[in-house]
Design a protein around this motif. Structure first.
Motif, PDB file in Angstrom:
ATOM      1  N   ARG A  32       0.842  -1.193   0.000  1.00 25.07           N
ATOM      2  CA  ARG A  32       0.000   0.000   0.000  1.00 25.07           C
ATOM      3  C   ARG A  32       0.877   1.243   0.000  1.00 25.07           C
ATOM      4  N   GLN A  33       0.548   2.182  -0.874  1.00 29.04           N
ATOM      5  CA  GLN A  33       1.287   3.437  -0.992  1.00 29.04           C
ATOM      6  C   GLN A  33       0.398   4.598  -0.549  1.00 29.04           C
ATOM      7  N   PRO A  34       0.957   5.561   0.171  1.00 27.00           N
ATOM      8  CA  PRO A  34       0.154   6.702   0.619  1.00 27.00           C
ATOM      9  C   PRO A  34      -0.098   7.725  -0.486  1.00 27.00           C
ATOM     10  N   SER A  35       0.740   7.711  -1.537  1.00 23.39           N
ATOM     11  CA  SER A  35       0.582   8.700  -2.608  1.00 23.39           C
ATOM     12  C   SER A  35       1.280   8.215  -3.868  1.00 23.39           C
ATOM     13  N   GLY A  36       0.904   8.814  -4.985  1.00 24.32           N
ATOM     14  CA  GLY A  36       1.581   8.509  -6.240  1.00 24.32           C
ATOM     15  C   GLY A  36       3.035   8.962  -6.218  1.00 24.32           C
ATOM     16  N   ALA A  37       3.302  10.077  -5.546  1.00 21.76           N
ATOM     17  CA  ALA A  37       4.682  10.572  -5.444  1.00 21.76           C
ATOM     18  C   ALA A  37       5.563   9.567  -4.705  1.00 21.76           C
ATOM     19  N   ARG A  38       5.039   8.973  -3.644  1.00 23.03           N
ATOM     20  CA  ARG A  38       5.799   7.968  -2.895  1.00 23.03           C
ATOM     21  C   ARG A  38       6.022   6.726  -3.756  1.00 23.03           C
ATOM     22  N   ALA A  39       5.016   6.307  -4.486  1.00 23.37           N
ATOM     23  CA  ALA A  39       5.168   5.153  -5.373  1.00 23.37           C
ATOM     24  C   ALA A  39       6.242   5.430  -6.425  1.00 23.37           C
ATOM     25  N   LEU A  40       6.253   6.635  -6.974  1.00 23.39           N
ATOM     26  CA  LEU A  40       7.279   6.989  -7.964  1.00 23.39           C
ATOM     27  C   LEU A  40       8.671   6.969  -7.357  1.00 23.39           C
ATOM     28  N   ASP A  41       8.804   7.430  -6.123  1.00 31.36           N
ATOM     29  CA  ASP A  41      10.088   7.388  -5.434  1.00 31.36           C
ATOM     30  C   ASP A  41      10.570   5.945  -5.289  1.00 31.36           C
ATOM     31  N   LEU A  42       9.677   5.053  -4.886  1.00 33.79           N
ATOM     32  CA  LEU A  42      10.037   3.646  -4.723  1.00 33.79           C
ATOM     33  C   LEU A  42      10.347   2.977  -6.059  1.00 33.79           C
ATOM     34  N   LEU A  43       9.628   3.347  -7.102  1.00 36.62           N
ATOM     35  CA  LEU A  43       9.936   2.830  -8.445  1.00 36.62           C
ATOM     36  C   LEU A  43      11.339   3.254  -8.868  1.00 36.62           C
TER      37      LEU A  43
ATOM     38  N   SER B 175      -3.290  10.011 -12.795  1.00 36.33           N
ATOM     39  CA  SER B 175      -2.670  10.672 -13.940  1.00 36.33           C
ATOM     40  C   SER B 175      -1.794  11.851 -13.534  1.00 36.33           C
ATOM     41  N   MET B 176      -2.129  12.527 -12.454  1.00 35.58           N
ATOM     42  CA  MET B 176      -1.340  13.690 -12.046  1.00 35.58           C
ATOM     43  C   MET B 176       0.086  13.324 -11.629  1.00 35.58           C
ATOM     44  N   PRO B 177       0.301  12.367 -10.714  1.00 31.02           N
ATOM     45  CA  PRO B 177       1.683  12.030 -10.377  1.00 31.02           C
ATOM     46  C   PRO B 177       2.447  11.464 -11.576  1.00 31.02           C
ATOM     47  N   TRP B 178       1.760  10.673 -12.408  1.00 30.17           N
ATOM     48  CA  TRP B 178       2.440  10.100 -13.571  1.00 30.17           C
ATOM     49  C   TRP B 178       2.848  11.201 -14.548  1.00 30.17           C
ATOM     50  N   SER B 179       1.937  12.126 -14.856  1.00 28.30           N
ATOM     51  CA  SER B 179       2.277  13.184 -15.813  1.00 28.30           C
ATOM     52  C   SER B 179       3.352  14.111 -15.258  1.00 28.30           C
ATOM     53  N   ASN B 180       3.350  14.366 -13.947  1.00 37.54           N
ATOM     54  CA  ASN B 180       4.427  15.159 -13.342  1.00 37.54           C
ATOM     55  C   ASN B 180       5.769  14.453 -13.486  1.00 37.54           C
ATOM     56  N   ALA B 181       5.789  13.150 -13.287  1.00 36.91           N
ATOM     57  CA  ALA B 181       7.034  12.387 -13.429  1.00 36.91           C
ATOM     58  C   ALA B 181       7.541  12.424 -14.866  1.00 36.91           C
ATOM     59  N   VAL B 182       6.642  12.281 -15.820  1.00 40.46           N
ATOM     60  CA  VAL B 182       7.031  12.335 -17.231  1.00 40.46           C
ATOM     61  C   VAL B 182       7.589  13.718 -17.572  1.00 40.46           C
ATOM     62  N   ALA B 183       6.935  14.762 -17.069  1.00 39.31           N
ATOM     63  CA  ALA B 183       7.406  16.131 -17.330  1.00 39.31           C
ATOM     64  C   ALA B 183       8.797  16.366 -16.744  1.00 39.31           C
TER      65      ALA B 183
ATOM     66  N   GLY C 109      11.064  14.111 -16.629  1.00 36.52           N
ATOM     67  CA  GLY C 109      11.999  13.251 -17.330  1.00 36.52           C
ATOM     68  C   GLY C 109      12.228  11.900 -16.669  1.00 36.52           C
ATOM     69  N   ALA C 110      11.362  11.512 -15.741  1.00 34.63           N
ATOM     70  CA  ALA C 110      11.500  10.195 -15.097  1.00 34.63           C
ATOM     71  C   ALA C 110      11.255   9.101 -16.130  1.00 34.63           C
ATOM     72  N   GLY C 111      11.931   8.005 -15.997  1.00 35.65           N
ATOM     73  CA  GLY C 111      11.793   6.895 -16.935  1.00 35.65           C
ATOM     74  C   GLY C 111      10.623   6.002 -16.591  1.00 35.65           C
ATOM     75  N   VAL C 112       9.406   6.515 -16.695  1.00 31.07           N
ATOM     76  CA  VAL C 112       8.210   5.730 -16.395  1.00 31.07           C
ATOM     77  C   VAL C 112       7.398   5.520 -17.665  1.00 31.07           C
ATOM     78  N   THR C 113       6.686   4.426 -17.696  1.00 26.23           N
ATOM     79  CA  THR C 113       5.857   4.091 -18.855  1.00 26.23           C
ATOM     80  C   THR C 113       4.462   3.718 -18.378  1.00 26.23           C
ATOM     81  N   ALA C 114       3.452   4.258 -19.029  1.00 24.84           N
ATOM     82  CA  ALA C 114       2.075   3.862 -18.731  1.00 24.84           C
ATOM     83  C   ALA C 114       1.795   2.561 -19.469  1.00 24.84           C
ATOM     84  N   VAL C 115       1.340   1.568 -18.738  1.00 25.00           N
ATOM     85  CA  VAL C 115       1.027   0.275 -19.334  1.00 25.00           C
ATOM     86  C   VAL C 115      -0.443   0.192 -19.696  1.00 25.00           C
ATOM     87  N   SER C 116      -1.280   0.754 -18.847  1.00 28.64           N
ATOM     88  CA  SER C 116      -2.711   0.669 -19.057  1.00 28.64           C
ATOM     89  C   SER C 116      -3.402   1.797 -18.311  1.00 28.64           C
TER      90      SER C 116
END
Length: 103
Positions: A54-65, A77-85, A87-94
């Motif tokens: 369990r993650q408390p936030s998308g930002a925390r999940a991105l840190d762990l990734l 979508s907000m934490p993911w789009s912020n990470a992409v902006a 330059g984080a190496g994340v990919t949306a799968v679905s």
């Protein structure tokens, strides 16, 4: 009902004994279809087992990734789009759900 960290680690260790790869997944407490996966273990097979954290936030999940502590994560979508902006190496799968009418 909350699961303690010790119980999660024990569950991950048990899963690791029965499959060749453990996929570490960051998830959230939401009433969505994917929330059934941790409870039912319906994605597990002899090749891969899924351990859910369990993650408390998308930002925390991105840190762990980024640190390699998670293999994938469910997030909004907000934490993911912020990470992409940034330059984080994340990919949306679905895309799990379309919530545009609820915002």
């Amino acid at each position: 009902m909350s699961i303690t960290r010790t119980a999660l680690l024990a569950a991950a260790a048990a899963a690791a004994q029965n499959c060749s790869r453990v996929v570490r997944v960051g998830t959230f407490d939401q009433a969505t279809p994917y929330a059934l996966a941790p409870a039912t273990r319906w994605l597990d097979d002899e090749r891969a087992c899924f351990a859910y954290y369990r993650q408390p936030s998308g930002a925390r999940a991105l840190d762990l990734l980024g640190r390699g502590d998670l293999d994938l994560a469910f997030m909004g979508s907000m934490p993911w789009s912020n990470a992409v902006a940034r330059g984080a190496g994340v990919t949306a799968v679905s895309v799990l759900m379309d919530i545009k009418s609820s915002e």
